[in-house]
Design a protein around this motif. Structure first.
Motif, short mmCIF file in Angstrom:
data_model
loop_
_atom_site.label_atom_id
_atom_site.label_comp_id
_atom_site.label_asym_id
_atom_site.label_seq_id
_atom_site.Cartn_x
_atom_site.Cartn_y
_atom_site.Cartn_z
N UNK A 170 -2.00 19.78 29.14
CA UNK A 170 -1.92 20.62 30.20
C UNK A 170 -2.94 21.34 30.34
N UNK A 171 -3.83 21.03 29.67
CA UNK A 171 -4.80 22.64 30.91
C UNK A 171 -4.97 23.18 30.78
N UNK A 172 -4.46 24.48 29.29
CA UNK A 172 -4.46 25.44 29.41
C UNK A 172 -5.24 25.41 27.55
N UNK A 173 -6.26 25.70 28.53
CA UNK A 173 -7.51 25.55 27.89
C UNK A 173 -7.87 26.89 27.20
N UNK A 174 -8.09 27.94 27.21
CA UNK A 174 -8.04 29.22 26.93
C UNK A 174 -7.23 29.16 25.70
N UNK A 175 -5.92 28.72 25.59
CA UNK A 175 -5.78 28.67 24.24
C UNK A 175 -5.77 27.71 23.25
N UNK A 176 -6.59 26.97 23.68
CA UNK A 176 -7.29 25.98 23.21
C UNK A 176 -8.35 26.25 22.13
N UNK A 177 -9.18 27.36 22.92
CA UNK A 177 -10.60 27.87 22.59
C UNK A 177 -9.89 28.99 21.64
N UNK A 178 -8.94 29.70 21.31
CA UNK A 178 -7.99 30.40 20.90
C UNK A 178 -8.06 30.28 19.67
N UNK A 179 -7.14 28.43 19.48
CA UNK A 179 -6.86 27.95 18.61
C UNK A 179 -7.96 27.29 17.53
N UNK A 180 -9.65 26.69 18.80
CA UNK A 180 -10.57 26.81 17.71
C UNK A 180 -11.16 27.69 16.55
N UNK A 181 -10.54 29.26 17.94
CA UNK A 181 -11.41 30.01 17.01
C UNK A 181 -10.45 30.26 15.77
N UNK A 182 -9.12 30.88 15.66
CA UNK A 182 -8.60 30.45 14.27
C UNK A 182 -8.87 29.22 13.18
N UNK A 183 -9.66 28.45 13.83
CA UNK A 183 -9.88 27.36 12.92
C UNK A 183 -11.06 27.69 12.44
N UNK A 184 -12.35 28.55 13.11
CA UNK A 184 -13.04 28.94 12.30
C UNK A 184 -13.07 30.21 11.48
N UNK A 185 -12.25 30.67 11.93
CA UNK A 185 -11.84 31.64 11.34
C UNK A 185 -11.64 31.33 9.80
#
Lengths: 310, 283
Positions: free
Chosen positions: B241-256
């Motif tokens: 759905x092209x909400x890439x900013x949420x995906x990056x936030x999710x990736x940040x959580x995964x990294x943390x």
């Protein structure tokens, strides 16, 4: 060879457990099917059966348990079924002269292998370059090494759909490159760590000896550090190539790809054909085994040529 | 163009500072060891921000870090729900079950040299297989909720853990075992006082490998169906759905989560295997 018998025993035990597990795993599906074909089953409807334990079902319908071993869409196929499916999608295709048809796992395995290898080469190069930079420059060591470690705790495969969408929006056609990036990311780290260790493995005395020969930095790198790092490199490569294969398969999973082993797994999941999933899984396992074995053999060969104990 | 220039200037300046710090005579102090990588990470972020703004890259392709941070702050509730679903329920429970059962299996196997010889090569081989592929099968067996994710994690971490523990249990040499024998120590005493402590570096090696595998397994399994929450679910639908900013936030959580998980295991390792050469000499 001393361990051949134990290995075969363990393998035999695994196959035996597998066969035993097929009956309880499949009994519900099997009973549904024989019921539909008119046989009388102990709790008569499948709603009632859902409340009964599988063991009870197997006891009450012992004559139908065998049907679980020959289902078309089993929850757990038997090893023989998986083998048949594998043969049907590889060997039989070759015999019929359609080795590269779309249904052949040889084609899909080849597509996966191509991305894996390009990712592996890319990751290995990155790892080696990074290791050289880390060994020779204190700034890179201090700034890069902690991030290299942190980068491994990030589940990069989570990025797989991102990378693929990103690269398609950037106008990169085909899936080869994004898949290779993912697998390169997964396999650069073992190479980096192994090479850092390997390049630092020569003792101070050996480095000093080269200095007394007035060898230049490049010479001491080529003649001492690099050869000393080869055993470490190969150990890392074996881990790296397995990781690269995982990366490629995961890169094929979440994006509706149509070719490659990961795509076969996905398609098998969507169309409810478990045998296709199992066959693709086993092809991936065989591929991984072949790649690691190949690296292992070349390690022995090269180390022997270099005069090192292998 | 302003942004690109600022980012490049910042990059050069930070690099110069890092070089100066690394060359200074304080390069071995704890503070500098911390500052240099932090500064390096900050440069990456600034470069990213500068390039995205400077070339006005569409946020659908690559959002700037500041946008991601904003999304992160605005959607902490979603992120927390996903975090509990994927990490706490899926990854951690699977990790605990898988590692514990592999540990017990390793101790059981260790009593038989025959089994050990047969199992180590097979375990090593299985550990190298692309096991994430079994995710669709396990999802169809255990349902869409976190149980199937935990099952994938169990299968993924089992063999690395098993191989490492079995190898660790063989670490002690005959002399040490004979010594325990002369003390009239039985099997259990020898195991708990000598062999398990000696095996700990290997056990923790397995635990660390398993920690990174656990998150991968839990997230990838969610690509094959999950309830409408979870990090893998959010990432795959977010990309769609092209909400890439949420995906990056999710990736940040995964990294943390990944770093935190790994860091916790490493901390426990340091406390347990303080005697090991690789831990000595560290302050």
């Amino acid at each position: 060879m001393r361990s051949l018998l134990p290995i075969l025993t363990v393998l035999g035990a695994i196959v035996a457990i597998w066969y035993l597990a097929v009956a309880p795993m499949n009994v519900r599906v099997a009973l549904d099917q024989v019921e539909r074909s008119g046989a009388i089953v102990e709790p008569a409807t499948s709603v009632e059966r859902r409340a009964t334990s599988v063991w009870r079902l197997m006891l009450d319908n012992s004559e139908h348990v065998a049907a679980g071993y020959a289902l078309e869409r089993p929850r757990l196929p038997t090893p023989a079924q998986v083998g048949q499916e594998l043969w049907k999608t590889t060997g039989e295709m070759v015999l019929r002269g359609r080795a590269l048809s779309k249904r052949s796992l040889i084609l899909h395995g080849w597509i996966t292998l191509k991305s894996t290898l390009s990712g592996f080469v890319l990751g290995t190069l990155l790892g080696i370059l990074g290791a050289v930079a880390i060994v020779y420059s204190r700034v890179t060591r201090m700034s890069l090494m902690p991030w290299a470690i942190i980068s491994q705790t990030i589940p990069i495969v989570a990025l797989a759909p991102m990378i693929i969408v990103l690269s398609s929006q950037l106008g990169i056609e085909g899936r080869g490159l994004p898949k290779a990036i993912i697998s390169a990311y997964l396999c650069y780290f073992p190479v980096l760590v192994g090479m850092v260790k390997g390049l630092q493995s020569p003792a101070i005395a050996q480095l000093d000896l080269l200095r007394t020969y007035s060898a230049s930095g490049l010479q001491s790198f080529l003649k001492l550090r690099l050869p000393a790092s080869v055993p470490y490199l190969f150990t890392s490569l074996k881990i790296g190539i397995a990781a690269a294969l995982v990366g490629t398969i995961v890169g094929e999973l979440p994006t509706g790809a149509v070719s490659g082993l990961g795509a076969r797994i996905l398609i098998g999941d969507q169309f409810g054909t478990p045998l296709a999933i199992w066959a693709a899984l086993f092809t991936a396992a065989i591929l991984a085994g072949l790649l690691v074995t190949f690296l292992d053999l070349s390690q022995r060969l090269i180390l022997r040529r270099m005069g090192m104990p292998s | 163009m302003m942004w690109v220039i600022i980012a490049l200037v910042f990059w050069l300046a930070a690099w110069a500072v890092n070089v100066a710090l690394a060359r200074s005579r304080y390069h071995d102090t704890k503070l500098v060891r911390l500052i240099v990588p932090l500064l390096f990470g900050a440069t990456l972020l600034v470069l990213w921000e500068g390039l995205v703004r400077g070339f006005s890259v569409s946020p659908v392709i690559l959002p700037a870090p500041s946008v991601v941070a904003q999304t992160f702050a605005n959607s902490t509730d979603i992120l927390w729900v996903d975090f509990t679903q994927t990490v706490l329920k899926g990854a951690v429970s699977g990790y605990a079950i898988g590692c514990l059962s592999a540990f017990i299996a390793a101790i059981a196997i260790d009593r038989s040299a025959f089994l050990t010889r047969g199992l180590l090569p097979i375990g090593n081989f299985v550990a190298a297989l692309p096991i994430v592929g079994i995710a669709p099968i396990l999802v169809s067996w255990f349902g869409f909720d976190w149980h199937s994710k935990a099952a994938v994690v169990v299968v993924m971490v089992f063999f690395p853990m098993l191989v490492n523990t079995v190898q660790g249990l063989r670490e002690t040499d005959q002399m040490q075992r004979d010594l325990m024998h002369t003390y009239a120590a039985g099997y259990v005493t020898t195991l708990t006082k000598l062999r398990l402590p000696a095996a700990m570096p290997f056990v923790f090696n397995g635990l660390k490998i398993a920690a990174t595998l656990a998150l991968i397994g839990a997230i990838v399994a969610e690509y094959f169906g999950s309830p409408t929450r979870g990090m893998g679910f959010r990432i795959s639908t977010g990309v769609g759905s092209l909400s890439i900013d949420l995906v990056w936030a999710e990736i940040f959580v995964a990294a943390l989560a990944g770093s935190g998980f790994y860091g916790a295991v490493a901390l426990i390792e340091r406390a347990v295997t303080f005697w090991h050469p690789s831990q000595r000499g560290r302050a």
